[in-house]
Design an enzyme around this catalytic site. Structure first.
Site, PDB file in Angstrom:
ATOM      1  CB  CYS A  39      -0.406  -1.228 -13.590  1.00 39.54           C
ATOM      2  SG  CYS A  39       0.835  -2.608 -14.148  1.00 39.54           S
ATOM      3  CB  CYS A  79       5.060  -4.869 -11.224  1.00 37.01           C
ATOM      4  SG  CYS A  79       5.205  -4.165 -12.825  1.00 37.01           S
TER       5      CYS A  79
HETATM    6  C1  LIG Z   1      -2.031  -0.728 -19.399  1.00 40.62           C
HETATM    7  C2  LIG Z   1      -2.269  -1.480 -18.042  1.00 40.62           C
HETATM    8  C3  LIG Z   1      -1.509  -2.449 -17.673  1.00 40.62           C
HETATM    9  C4  LIG Z   1      -1.679  -3.355 -16.324  1.00 40.62           C
HETATM   10  N1  LIG Z   1      -1.253  -4.226 -16.082  1.00 40.62           N
HETATM   11  C5  LIG Z   1      -1.368  -4.885 -14.973  1.00 40.62           C
HETATM   12  C6  LIG Z   1      -0.774  -6.409 -14.812  1.00 40.62           C
HETATM   13  O1  LIG Z   1      -0.008  -6.737 -15.572  1.00 40.62           O
HETATM   14  N2  LIG Z   1      -1.060  -7.039 -13.551  1.00 40.62           N
HETATM   15  C7  LIG Z   1      -2.258  -6.574 -12.694  1.00 40.62           C
HETATM   16  O2  LIG Z   1      -2.336  -7.156 -11.744  1.00 40.62           O
HETATM   17  N3  LIG Z   1      -2.715  -5.182 -12.977  1.00 40.62           N
HETATM   18  C8  LIG Z   1      -2.427  -4.426 -14.070  1.00 40.62           C
HETATM   19  N4  LIG Z   1      -2.948  -3.345 -14.265  1.00 40.62           N
HETATM   20  C9  LIG Z   1      -3.946  -2.739 -13.331  1.00 40.62           C
HETATM   21  C10 LIG Z   1      -5.446  -3.296 -12.766  1.00 40.62           C
HETATM   22  O3  LIG Z   1      -5.945  -3.246 -14.292  1.00 40.62           O
HETATM   23  C11 LIG Z   1      -5.771  -2.257 -12.204  1.00 40.62           C
HETATM   24  O4  LIG Z   1      -5.233  -2.174 -10.855  1.00 40.62           O
HETATM   25  C12 LIG Z   1      -7.285  -2.638 -11.687  1.00 40.62           C
HETATM   26  O5  LIG Z   1      -8.135  -2.876 -12.653  1.00 40.62           O
HETATM   27  C13 LIG Z   1      -7.888  -1.793 -10.800  1.00 40.62           C
HETATM   28  O6  LIG Z   1      -9.218  -2.314 -10.369  1.00 40.62           O
HETATM   29  P1  LIG Z   1     -10.259  -1.198  -9.592  1.00 40.62           P
HETATM   30  O7  LIG Z   1     -11.432  -1.832  -9.447  1.00 40.62           O
HETATM   31  O8  LIG Z   1      -9.503  -0.615  -8.396  1.00 40.62           O
HETATM   32  O9  LIG Z   1     -10.391  -0.082 -10.693  1.00 40.62           O
HETATM   33  P2  LIG Z   1     -11.102  -0.384 -12.044  1.00 40.62           P
HETATM   34  O10 LIG Z   1     -11.208  -1.811 -12.652  1.00 40.62           O
HETATM   35  O11 LIG Z   1     -10.825   1.031 -12.979  1.00 40.62           O
HETATM   36  O12 LIG Z   1     -12.844  -0.143 -11.615  1.00 40.62           O
HETATM   37  C14 LIG Z   1     -13.264   0.938 -11.143  1.00 40.62           C
HETATM   38  C15 LIG Z   1     -14.830   0.999 -11.528  1.00 40.62           C
HETATM   39  O13 LIG Z   1     -15.446   2.254 -11.025  1.00 40.62           O
HETATM   40  C16 LIG Z   1     -16.391   2.873 -11.949  1.00 40.62           C
HETATM   41  N5  LIG Z   1     -16.593   3.945 -11.564  1.00 40.62           N
HETATM   42  C17 LIG Z   1     -15.614   5.156 -11.989  1.00 40.62           C
HETATM   43  N6  LIG Z   1     -16.058   6.205 -11.307  1.00 40.62           N
HETATM   44  C18 LIG Z   1     -17.455   5.901 -10.894  1.00 40.62           C
HETATM   45  C19 LIG Z   1     -18.638   6.752 -10.162  1.00 40.62           C
HETATM   46  N7  LIG Z   1     -18.488   8.094 -10.141  1.00 40.62           N
HETATM   47  N8  LIG Z   1     -19.667   6.025  -9.893  1.00 40.62           N
HETATM   48  C20 LIG Z   1     -19.827   4.661 -10.138  1.00 40.62           C
HETATM   49  N9  LIG Z   1     -18.966   3.786 -10.648  1.00 40.62           N
HETATM   50  C21 LIG Z   1     -17.822   4.340 -11.015  1.00 40.62           C
HETATM   51  C22 LIG Z   1     -15.642   2.510 -13.279  1.00 40.62           C
HETATM   52  O14 LIG Z   1     -16.544   2.267 -14.484  1.00 40.62           O
HETATM   53  C23 LIG Z   1     -15.200   1.185 -13.141  1.00 40.62           C
HETATM   54  O15 LIG Z   1     -15.562   0.188 -13.589  1.00 40.62           O
HETATM   55  C24 LIG Z   1      -2.863  -2.891 -15.607  1.00 40.62           C
HETATM   56  C25 LIG Z   1      -3.548  -1.619 -15.941  1.00 40.62           C
HETATM   57  C26 LIG Z   1      -3.325  -0.972 -17.077  1.00 40.62           C
HETATM   58  C27 LIG Z   1      -4.303   0.213 -17.571  1.00 40.62           C
END
Ligand SMILES: Cc1cc2nc3c(=O)[nH]c(=O)nc-3n(C[C@H](O)[C@H](O)[C@H](O)COP(=O)(O)OP(=O)(O)OC[C@H]3O[C@@H](n4cnc5c(N)ncnc54)[C@H](O)[C@@H]3O)c2cc1C
Length: 408
Positions: free
Chosen positions: A171, A352
């Site tokens: 983000c 965003c």
């Molecule tokens: C402050 C902030 C504001 C944001 N604002 C927005 C917004 O307004 N709109 C929007 O759309 N997005 C927003 N986002 C971004 C959004 O939250 C992320 O892009 C999204 O959560 C990513 O999802 P993901 O599944 O790729 O990663 P994550 O949701 O982080 O999931 C990854 C998972 O993998 C697991 N994992 C990690 N390593 C391992 C391992 N070795 N073995 C097994 N499991 C593991 C973790 O525990 C986690 O559960 C924001 C993020 C933040 C931090």
């Protein structure tokens, strides 16, 4: 096997194995099972808690309670998915095998990588220690986000610095959202005459989408926010309240003394992916999963797909992007398993929602190439209350009840 029970003696082979139970992993699992309730899906995720990170910025502004952003992981795990509560330590795609930190190995017919991004708190000298002081915080961790709100309230004027690192950022708008929210809050408290808000960003502009960048430039100018581009945070001295940046054009160090420092840490690909043959070798996306930008299929291992923050895609890493990636990935994965051509294509959509104050938001939506692509028949380049209400109230409900259930 029920969803909410961590697997104790689960089968070691899955038709589809998903790595990571965050936004990406759970959304894909839900969609796969909804379309084919008999499909054998395994999912590896160590955490007991699932978080809706997009609200963490508003936790930092004191509008949302931290607890309102999390739920037990067991409550979002789709029924019928075998949950392996462990960490992935190695991925061996040539053997269709994954190793876990509890010593087990899992094999698969097809793999979905959704391991997110690694927050590099350790990549800035002194940052981990400085984060324990009351003058430094970050909305990039839930624990710290609530301390950001305490720090904003304790601030009595002086210099407040907001950083934004080089490279891939989860983000990319969040570092400036909290800057606008803090500035507006201090203004409301009558502190603007006594404070200087500095945006020390490694990039060269507010946001890559020209239509939205123009709005943001107007906002920072109107509010007198001091934007300093090409500043890459390298060290923080929490005791002296001093941040050191590398100036990326002048190639020299610049120090700024702060009274409050908001840090967005540098980010990297998760180690289990970066150290595997799935990774991009070099360049801006080095270490991230090397997938086709349209099909989300891995470029060298056709039975592997990736989405979300871990995927090497030239667009913003957001939950909104995942909402559009998941149906594409699931459609193509089904075609792959059926031996038919992959027909779905992701256009790079991401969004965003730029909070500029409580009750004001500029909703940037775009596709590959930073092509502005608004959804609503209103002027989204303006600060709007309706878009704020969408982010604050509608999108969280859509996440928990739609996206994570494979419905939105
Ligand atoms: C402050 C902030 C504001 C944001 N604002 C927005 C917004 O307004 N709109 C929007 O759309 N997005 C927003 N986002 C971004 C959004 O939250 C992320 O892009 C999204 O959560 C990513 O999802 P993901 O599944 O790729 O990663 P994550 O949701 O982080 O999931 C990854 C998972 O993998 C697991 N994992 C990690 N390593 C391992 C391992 N070795 N073995 C097994 N499991 C593991 C973790 O525990 C986690 O559960 C924001 C993020 C933040 C931090």
């Amino acid at each position: 096997m029920t969803a909410s029970t961590p697997a104790a003696s689960a089968a070691t082979h899955h038709r589809v194995l998903i790595l990571g139970g965050g936004s990406a992993g759970i959304t894909v699992a839900a969609r796969l099972r909804r379309g084919d309730p008999g499909l054998d899906v395994g999912l590896v995720e160590p955490s007991d808690t699932h978080a809706y990170q997009p609200l963490w910025t508003l936790v930092g502004r004191g509008v949302v309670e931290p607890a309102a952003t999390t739920r037990p992981q067991s409550s979002v795990m789709p029924k019928g998915v075998t949950w392996h509560r462990a960490r992935v330590v190695a991925i061996e795609p040539s053997a269709n095998r994954v190793e876990l930190d509890d010593g087990r190995a899992l094999t698969y017919d097809s793999l979905v990588v959704g391991l997110g991004i690694r927050l590099g708190w350790d990549l800035v000298d002194g940052l981990a220690d400085a984060m324990r002081t009351p003058h430094v915080g970050s909305v990039y961790s839930l624990d710290s986000a609530s301390r950001v709100w305490q720090a904003l309230q304790a601030f009595q004027g002086g210099t407040a610095v907001f950083t934004n690192p080089l490279g891939q950022v989860r983000c990319g708008g969040a570092p400036q959202k909290i800057m606008y929210l803090a500035d507006a809050y201090w203004r409301e408290r009558g502190l603007s005459d006594r404070s200087e808000v500095v945006g020390a960003f490694a990039g060269t502009m507010m946001l890559g989408v020209p239509e939205i960048n123009a709005t943001l430039e107007r906002i920072v100018a109107a509010r007198g926010i001091d934007m300093r581009f090409r500043h890459d945070l390298r060290a923080v001295d929490g005791a002296a309240k001093r941040a050191t940046f590398r100036h990326l054009e002048r190639d020299e160090d610049v120090t700024i003394d702060y009274d409050f420092l908001h840090v967005t840490p540098p980010m990297r690909a998760p180690e289990s992916v970066a150290n595997s043959p799935l990774a991009v070798d070099e360049g801006a996306h080095a270490g991230f999963a090397d997938v086709d930008h349209a099909t989300l299929q891995h470029l060298r291992f056709p039975n592997v797909f990736a989405l979300g923050d871990v995927a090497a895609l030239p667009t913003a890493k957001t939950g909104a992007a995942i909402r559009k990636q998941a149906p594409v990935l699931v459609g193509n994965l089904r075609s792959f398993l059926a031996g038919t051509p992959l027909e779905k294509a992701y256009d790079g959509y991401s969004s965003c929602p730029l909070l500029t104050d409580v009750g004001k938001l500029v909703l940037a939506e775009f596709t590959y190439g930073n092509t502005y692509k608004p959804t609503f028949p209103v002027d989204q380049t303006k600060e709007r209350l309706d878009m704020y209400m969408l982010k604050r109230h509608v999108l969280p409900q859509m996440y928990w009840h739609g996206m994570l259930r494979g419905l939105a």
